[in-house]
Scaffold this active site. Structure first.
Site, PDB file in Angstrom:
ATOM      1  N   ASP A  71     -17.783 -10.997 -60.359  1.00 12.39           N
ATOM      2  CA  ASP A  71     -17.858 -12.285 -59.664  1.00 12.39           C
ATOM      3  C   ASP A  71     -16.478 -12.941 -59.793  1.00 12.39           C
ATOM      4  O   ASP A  71     -16.119 -13.454 -60.851  1.00 12.39           O
ATOM      5  CB  ASP A  71     -18.951 -13.131 -60.325  1.00 12.39           C
ATOM      6  CG  ASP A  71     -18.942 -14.578 -59.852  1.00 12.39           C
ATOM      7  OD1 ASP A  71     -18.022 -14.973 -59.111  1.00 12.39           O
ATOM      8  OD2 ASP A  71     -19.867 -15.319 -60.235  1.00 12.39           O
ATOM      9  N   CYS A 114     -24.324 -25.059 -62.356  1.00 11.56           N
ATOM     10  CA  CYS A 114     -25.032 -23.812 -61.986  1.00 11.56           C
ATOM     11  C   CYS A 114     -24.804 -22.744 -63.052  1.00 11.56           C
ATOM     12  O   CYS A 114     -24.691 -21.548 -62.747  1.00 11.56           O
ATOM     13  CB  CYS A 114     -24.619 -23.295 -60.614  1.00 11.56           C
ATOM     14  SG  CYS A 114     -24.873 -24.469 -59.296  1.00 11.56           S
ATOM     15  N   HIS A 159     -22.563 -17.550 -63.804  1.00  9.59           N
ATOM     16  CA  HIS A 159     -23.065 -18.536 -62.844  1.00  9.59           C
ATOM     17  C   HIS A 159     -24.434 -18.056 -62.365  1.00  9.59           C
ATOM     18  O   HIS A 159     -24.701 -16.847 -62.351  1.00  9.59           O
ATOM     19  CB  HIS A 159     -22.068 -18.577 -61.677  1.00  9.59           C
ATOM     20  CG  HIS A 159     -22.349 -19.604 -60.621  1.00  9.59           C
ATOM     21  ND1 HIS A 159     -23.252 -19.385 -59.603  1.00  9.59           N
ATOM     22  CD2 HIS A 159     -21.833 -20.835 -60.396  1.00  9.59           C
ATOM     23  CE1 HIS A 159     -23.272 -20.446 -58.808  1.00  9.59           C
ATOM     24  NE2 HIS A 159     -22.425 -21.344 -59.269  1.00  9.59           N
TER      25      HIS A 159
END
Ligand code: C6P
Length: 421
Positions: A215, A379, A138
């Protein structure tokens, strides 16, 4: 003979042991019509809906207990502080961190990664060093590292993905070297649903002498996360994708690294003493929590963690895998539809394109049918670039979705085909 929605849900419950229909009653927002049709919410990867438990906890807090935390001796401040710190304890158990001091409240995943880049990164990365990420990241796990490279003269290195959207582990191993100082890796891809082998990646990175930032934005709502088992140095997630309010998230950091890192933002709360000559910083985790925090958000996050904890995790995972499997079969019946991202064991999303029809048109027509999906690059523009598409439509699943929702999606896509030729 085709089965009714109720019958399908019953079949699904028997198969998975998870009763999504009754879970739906916990989410009042789902009980509405959009453009005259019952809402089908398939955009939980962007942000999940909130159960009454979370809504009520936040509302109860404001009705009864609100005050600033760690600042007053009066009863309301003590109650707010207790609830805020108790929620931190829940996040500590949720991630299985070794110590509660390793749990830092942040606004979300984006803020967490920026914090690591600007504190650990600035202190430990220099010219000629490398930061290794993957092609499926991302933007939140790309841009903070690019900024760090600009400041320090380090180089961003990218490990490629294959045609199914899986990390090429051989290429990843080849790109790791003694120059690699940080590995940034997504646990679950938001655009593809791919689950990365983060424990294995961490082991490889540690052997090369790098620290690992995971993440976890799309993993926290779907997987059991154990930071000690993964062994990573930092792990970030956002509350709002995991049934909690917006504006709150968690950065887990290994205590010895956090201790050695310089603080990030300066202000109240993060200090022990201040004079014009010198300032001493607060202990962990407060060293990284300058200013009045999102108290209600933290309490809501604690409640969301409790809410998820009520379910048998294996049944929940079976339910989610069932939705993905059912989605593969159902979407295969739509002419001209291509699923983007077919990794083994993927969770949470089906991204797709429809021949000759732009994703935004798909999203607009589906909305007219009461169906919420996300369209665009999610994104994750490098992922779109890899697959040679400008955008996809993405149906993403939460705890409350059922096979019925997927059937409605397929019907809606029939309408898209009819209107767009
Ligand atoms: N993805 C999506 O629709 P924030 O905005 O800080 O809560 O989360 C950023 C983020 C980081 N990593 C991953 C893997 C993500 O999926 C997201 C957020 C949303 O896919 C909004 S772009």
């Amino acid at each position: 003979m085709s089965k009714s929605g109720g019958q399908l849900a019953a079949d699904q419950n028997t198969f998975t042991g998870f009763d999504a229909e009754s879970v739906r009653a916990d989410f009042p927002v789902l009980n509405q019509q959009v453009h005259g049709k019952p809402l089908v919410y398939l955009d939980s990867a962007a942000s999940s809906q909130k159960p009454l438990h979370v809504i009520n906890a936040v509302s109860r807090y404001y009705e009864n207990d609100h005050s600033n935390v760690h600042r007053g001796v009066h009863s309301l401040s003590a109650r707010a502080t207790f609830a805020y710190e108790r929620a931190r304890g829940k996040a500590h158990v949720f991630l299985n961190s070794k110590n509660i001091r390793e749990i830092i409240y942040v606004r979300g995943t984006t803020e967490a990664i920026n914090l690591v880049a600007q504190t650990y990164g600035r202190a430990n990365v220099g010219e000629g060093d490398e930061i290794l990420i993957s092609e499926m990241e991302h933007h939140s796990n790309i841009v903070p590292w690019q900024m760090l490279c600009e400041w320090t003269g380090a180089k961003l290195v990218v490990a490629p993905i294959d045609e199914r959207g899986q990390l090429d582990m051989t290429a990843f191993a080849e790109k790791l070297s003694e120059r690699t100082k940080i590995v940034g890796i997504v646990h679950v891809s938001n655009a593809l649903g791919t689950v990365n082998p983060v424990a294995e990646i961490t082991k490889m990175a540690h052997d090369a002498g790098a620290v690992v930032v995971v993440d976890g934005a799309q993993a926290a709502p779907h997987l059991r996360v154990d930071v000690q088992e993964i062994g990573c140095d930092f792990y970030a997630f956002s509350g709002h994708k995991a049934y909690a309010p917006t504006g709150i998230g968690i950065l887990y950091g290994r205590e010895e690294l956090l201790e050695a890192m310089p603080p990030w933002q300066g202000g109240g709360e993060m200090i022990l003493s201040v004079s014009f000559d010198s300032t001493t910083y607060n202990e962990l985790p407060y060293k990284f929590e300058a200013g009045t925090p999102n108290i209600a958000g933290a309490i809501g996050l604690g409640e969301a963690i409790d809410y998820m904890g009520r379910f048998n995790h294996e049944a929940l995972e079976r339910h989610e895998h069932d939705l993905v499997a059912y989605g593969y079969d159902a979407l295969a019946t739509v002419p001209g539809l291509t699923i983007v991202g077919t990794a083994e064991g993927k969770v949470g999303v089906h991204s797709f394109t429809l021949d000759g029809i732009h994703a935004h048109d798909i999203g607009t027509i589906l909305d007219n049918e009461g169906i919420a999906v996300r369209t665009g690059h999610h994104c994750a523009q490098p992922v779109m670039h890899h697959f040679g598409v400008p955008a996809t439509a993405r149906a993403s699943f939460g705890i409350y979705n059922t096979r019925d929702d997927i059937d409605r999606l397929v019907e809606g896509l029939g309408q898209v085909r009819k209107l767009m030729g």
